[in-house]
Design a protein around this motif. Structure first.
Motif, mmCIF file in Angstrom:
data_model
loop_
_atom_site.group_PDB
_atom_site.id
_atom_site.type_symbol
_atom_site.label_atom_id
_atom_site.label_comp_id
_atom_site.label_asym_id
_atom_site.label_seq_id
_atom_site.Cartn_x
_atom_site.Cartn_y
_atom_site.Cartn_z
ATOM 1 N N UNK A 31 0.754 -1.213 0.014
ATOM 2 C CA UNK A 31 -0.142 0.088 -0.207
ATOM 3 C C UNK A 31 0.894 1.499 0.119
ATOM 4 N N UNK A 32 0.347 2.238 -0.811
ATOM 5 C CA UNK A 32 1.129 3.547 -0.787
ATOM 6 C C UNK A 32 0.036 4.659 -0.642
ATOM 7 N N UNK A 33 0.466 5.870 -0.275
ATOM 8 C CA UNK A 33 -0.296 7.038 -0.198
ATOM 9 C C UNK A 33 -1.487 6.544 0.509
ATOM 10 N N UNK A 65 -2.412 3.584 2.341
ATOM 11 C CA UNK A 65 -1.706 3.190 3.418
ATOM 12 C C UNK A 65 -2.326 3.780 4.695
ATOM 13 N N UNK A 66 -3.534 3.880 4.715
ATOM 14 C CA UNK A 66 -4.281 4.453 6.085
ATOM 15 C C UNK A 66 -5.164 3.504 6.475
ATOM 16 N N UNK A 67 -5.376 3.726 7.795
ATOM 17 C CA UNK A 67 -6.305 2.544 8.519
ATOM 18 C C UNK A 67 -7.505 2.249 7.776
ATOM 19 N N UNK A 68 -8.444 3.249 7.581
ATOM 20 C CA UNK A 68 -9.748 3.001 6.683
ATOM 21 C C UNK A 68 -9.525 2.191 5.437
ATOM 22 N N UNK A 69 -8.512 2.765 4.688
ATOM 23 C CA UNK A 69 -8.349 2.004 3.327
ATOM 24 C C UNK A 69 -7.861 0.462 3.628
ATOM 25 N N UNK A 70 -6.962 0.385 4.516
ATOM 26 C CA UNK A 70 -6.820 -0.928 4.809
ATOM 27 C C UNK A 70 -7.763 -1.974 5.199
ATOM 28 N N UNK A 71 -8.598 -1.314 6.202
ATOM 29 C CA UNK A 71 -9.767 -2.015 6.710
ATOM 30 C C UNK A 71 -10.833 -2.360 5.610
#
Ligand code: HEM
Length: 249
Positions: A20-22, A25-31
């Motif tokens: 993940x980049x940019x 690479x944030x918690x909401x996007x990964x969840x």
């Protein structure tokens, strides 16, 4: 520490974190990614196993041959991944169950990216394409006695194939995990299900465990609970009942 270090986790969250980049690479996007993967993995696998149990109860003549196969393989190879690979009848049974019970009437949604759309030979232009997997699976051109459930349809073929080929050079092309234009439970092409190797391993392990430990019976002999339709999706009957008992002998 570099990309590898002792004790580095080897799991889904770590694989996502690694690429993940940019803003990805944030918690909401990964969840969201993890939830989406769970969505793709869980209902499909539970539906495929429910269908296999319904088919087994409606076609109980398959139980003893699979029990014998599993016992003989496990005696030689233990409960291992290699043993699962040797369970030809179990693989064939699940493949046949998936053939007759794809999760939808159509699968493999593809958005046409070309601005002018996709033109079929008869001139019709479309922006979205689906493949009629169910119709393909039930087509006599592709499968003899196509509506008949034959759990060992490809098992014997695989035994003969394996006996005549060097296993390191070639692979039998009609395993549960093999996709083809006439076998689409996992889709096909570049977007084919990447979880199918995991799914096949888990479904085979569960079915193998079940056939050596339990007897199974349909609520009404020979009758398979009817499917339910939800829009284009087809699901196993949510109220279908089966009888299980611990194996007696
Ligand atoms: C019996 C179980 C399963 C069935 C029947 C199934 C079926 C499918 C189908 C039909 C597709 C669309 C393929 C295409 O459009 O060509 C798909 C995609 C996908 N599946 Fe599965 N699946 C199963 C299990 C799993 C598991 C266990 C995972 C993850 C661990 C998984 C992850 C995915 C993902 C991530 C995609 C999207 C792939 C992409 O668009 O590039 N599936 N699956």
């Amino acid at each position: 520490m570099g990309p590898d270090w002792p004790g580095k986790s080897n799991d889904l969250i770590s694989w996502y974190l690694e690429i993940a980049e940019g803003e990805e690479r944030t918690a909401p996007a990964l969840v969201l990614r993890i939830l989406m993967t769970n969505f793709a993995a869980i209902h499909t696998s539970s539906m495929a196993f429910t269908y296999a149990l319904f088919e087994l109860a409606a076609h109980p003549e398959h139980l003893l041959p699979m029990r014998e196969e599993v016992e003989s393989v496990v005696k030689k190879q233990g409960w291992s991944k290699a043993a699962l690979n040797s369970m030809v009848k179990v693989d064939s049974f699940l493949r046949e169950s998936q053939r007759l019970n794809p999760g939808a009437t159509v699968e493999m949604t593809r958005k046409v990216v070309a601005k002018e759309g996709f033109r079929f030979t008869d001139g019709i232009i479309v922006a979205l394409v689906y493949v009629t997997s169910r119709a393909i699976h039930y087509d006599e051109v592709n499968y003899e006695n196509s509506t008949k459930f034959d759990g060992f349809r490809v098992a014997q073929e695989r035994v003969e194939y394996t006996a005549n080929h060097d296993p390191s050079q070639d692979i039998f092309k009609r395993q549960m995990i093999t996709t083809a234009v006439d076998h689409l439970p996992f889709g096909n092409g570049r977007q084919a299900c990447p979880g199918r190797f995991f799914a096949a391993t888990e479904l085979k392990a569960m079915l193998a465990h079940l056939v050596v430990n339990y007897d199974i019976k349909a609520e009404v002999e020979g009758v398979r609970p009817p499917d339910a339709m939800v829009s284009l999706r087809i699901t196993p009957s949510p109220s279908g009942k089966l009888c299980f008992r611990k194996r007696m002998d």
